[in-house]
Design a protein around this motif. Structure first.
Motif, PDB file in Angstrom:
ATOM      1  N   LEU A 123       0.911  -0.974  -0.110  1.00  0.00           N
ATOM      2  CA  LEU A 123      -0.179   0.193   0.516  1.00  0.00           C
ATOM      3  C   LEU A 123       1.152   1.028   0.070  1.00  0.00           C
ATOM      4  O   LEU A 123       0.607   2.120  -0.461  1.00  0.00           O
ATOM      5  N   ALA A 124       1.675   0.789   0.806  1.00  0.00           N
ATOM      6  CA  ALA A 124       3.259   2.488   0.504  1.00  0.00           C
ATOM      7  C   ALA A 124       3.658   2.439  -0.655  1.00  0.00           C
ATOM      8  O   ALA A 124       3.740   3.500  -1.302  1.00  0.00           O
ATOM      9  N   GLN A 125       3.560   1.617  -1.594  1.00  0.00           N
ATOM     10  CA  GLN A 125       4.450   1.805  -2.826  1.00  0.00           C
ATOM     11  C   GLN A 125       3.358   2.468  -3.826  1.00  0.00           C
ATOM     12  O   GLN A 125       3.786   2.249  -4.981  1.00  0.00           O
ATOM     13  N   GLY A 126       1.474   1.906  -3.575  1.00  0.00           N
ATOM     14  CA  GLY A 126       1.436   1.902  -4.565  1.00  0.00           C
ATOM     15  C   GLY A 126       1.187   0.845  -5.141  1.00  0.00           C
ATOM     16  O   GLY A 126      -0.167   0.641  -6.375  1.00  0.00           O
ATOM     17  N   GLU A 127       0.982  -0.054  -5.181  1.00  0.00           N
ATOM     18  CA  GLU A 127       0.905  -1.283  -6.164  1.00  0.00           C
ATOM     19  C   GLU A 127       1.305  -2.416  -5.521  1.00  0.00           C
ATOM     20  O   GLU A 127       1.942  -1.542  -4.524  1.00  0.00           O
ATOM     21  N   GLY A 128       0.421  -3.204  -6.507  1.00  0.00           N
ATOM     22  CA  GLY A 128       0.939  -5.280  -5.728  1.00  0.00           C
ATOM     23  C   GLY A 128       0.429  -5.678  -5.735  1.00  0.00           C
ATOM     24  O   GLY A 128      -1.570  -5.323  -6.601  1.00  0.00           O
ATOM     25  N   VAL A 129      -0.158  -7.098  -6.227  1.00  0.00           N
ATOM     26  CA  VAL A 129      -0.597  -8.127  -6.483  1.00  0.00           C
ATOM     27  C   VAL A 129      -0.790  -9.846  -5.448  1.00  0.00           C
ATOM     28  O   VAL A 129       0.807  -9.768  -5.764  1.00  0.00           O
ATOM     29  N   ILE A 130      -1.711  -9.793  -5.541  1.00  0.00           N
ATOM     30  CA  ILE A 130      -1.798 -10.778  -3.694  1.00  0.00           C
ATOM     31  C   ILE A 130      -3.185 -11.609  -5.031  1.00  0.00           C
ATOM     32  O   ILE A 130      -3.806 -11.407  -5.220  1.00  0.00           O
ATOM     33  N   VAL A 131      -2.366 -13.379  -4.832  1.00  0.00           N
ATOM     34  CA  VAL A 131      -2.670 -13.968  -5.706  1.00  0.00           C
ATOM     35  C   VAL A 131      -3.446 -15.123  -4.613  1.00  0.00           C
ATOM     36  O   VAL A 131      -2.235 -16.060  -4.047  1.00  0.00           O
ATOM     37  N   HIS A 132      -4.689 -15.650  -4.278  1.00  0.00           N
ATOM     38  CA  HIS A 132      -4.631 -16.537  -3.645  1.00  0.00           C
ATOM     39  C   HIS A 132      -5.166 -17.546  -4.285  1.00  0.00           C
ATOM     40  O   HIS A 132      -6.193 -17.553  -4.852  1.00  0.00           O
TER      41      HIS A 132
END
Length: 257
Positions: A123-132
């Motif tokens: 959240l701090a870097q403003g991007e990311g992906v989580i795959v469950h």
């Protein structure tokens, strides 16, 4: 296809074997910086890519989260592959407190704990992906043997959807991949055991499993590589507008729309 994953920092849980190992291999081929975890390191996996931990415990998840921060300085993609079931057959009566807790500890809480530890950095870097990685068992439970596992995966799916609604506006995508039967080492061993009990060959053992699932229209299980391909795509920038949804890869097993 260039999945644009080069240089991405990726944590993959359950990467020691089966679909998890296939995911690790594919992300490495795509040039990602990979860290994976399981209880024991496979001999073929370099030590610098691995952290040994029991993710069914609070301490194990904390160990992995700290390793991610120390070795990679954070994470861009998390793929939660770890899961499975050791619950006995016998329906609801065979599932005591210990069996229920084990299924939740393996199939739900590792994702919850690691997301909680690592999401703030995304959240701090403003991007990311989580795959469950969920399972079609959440829709198609087998009462004789998978009730607790299916319930835990259903909980993971619901958690994933809620998380996506919270963090997608802040740049973090959350996606579910729901496999059916995958022809992993464990699945091969099961088919061989069933074949021996039934006096048939390996293909016959596979038919027994497919029959228990109500049939697979494609006529075969998915391969670990096929599941890895789907995971890598939804985690890649090519799927940049996909969040909050679930992708089923089951050869048509689930018989409903």
């Amino acid at each position: 296809m260039n999945l644009q994953l080069s240089g991405r920092r990726v944590l993959i849980t359950g990467g020691g074997k089966g679909a998890g190992a296939a995911v690790v291999a594919l992300f490495r081929e795509e040039g990602a910086q990979v860290l994976t975890t399981a209880r024991n390191r496979p001999t073929a996996l370099p030590e610098e890519l691995f952290v040994a931990a029991d993710l069914t415990t609070v301490d194990g998840c904390a160990t992995v989260a700290e390793a991610v921060k120390a070795r990679m300085g954070g994470v861009d993609i998390i793929v939660h592959v770890v899961g499975g079931s050791s619950a006995p057959a016998g329906g609801f009566a065979a599932l005591g407190e210990e069996e229920w807790q084990q299924e939740l500890n393996l199939n739900l809480f590792p994702a919850v704990r690691l997301d909680r530890a690592l999401l703030p950095g995304m959240l701090a870097q403003g991007e990311g992906v989580i795959v469950h990685v969920t399972s079609i068992q959440r829709e198609l439970p087998l009462p004789e043997s998978t009730t607790a596992y299916a319930a835990a995966k259903a909980a993971l799916s619901t958690y994933s959807k809620s998380l996506s609604k919270e963090v997608s506006p802040q740049g973090v995508r959350v996606v579910r991949v729901s496999p059916g039967w995958i022809e992993t080492e464990a699945a091969v061993a099961l088919a061989e055991r069933l074949a021996e009990q039934a006096g048939t060959d390996y293909e016959g053992g596979k038919q027994i499993i497919m029959g228990a699932l109500g049939g697979i229209p494609l006529g075969r299980p998915s391969t670990p590589a096929e599941v890895a391909n789907l995971i890598a795509f939804v985690a890649s920038p090519l799927a940049g507008s996909i969040t909050g949804t679930e992708f089923v890869i089951d050869g048509g097993t689930v018989p409903v729309v």
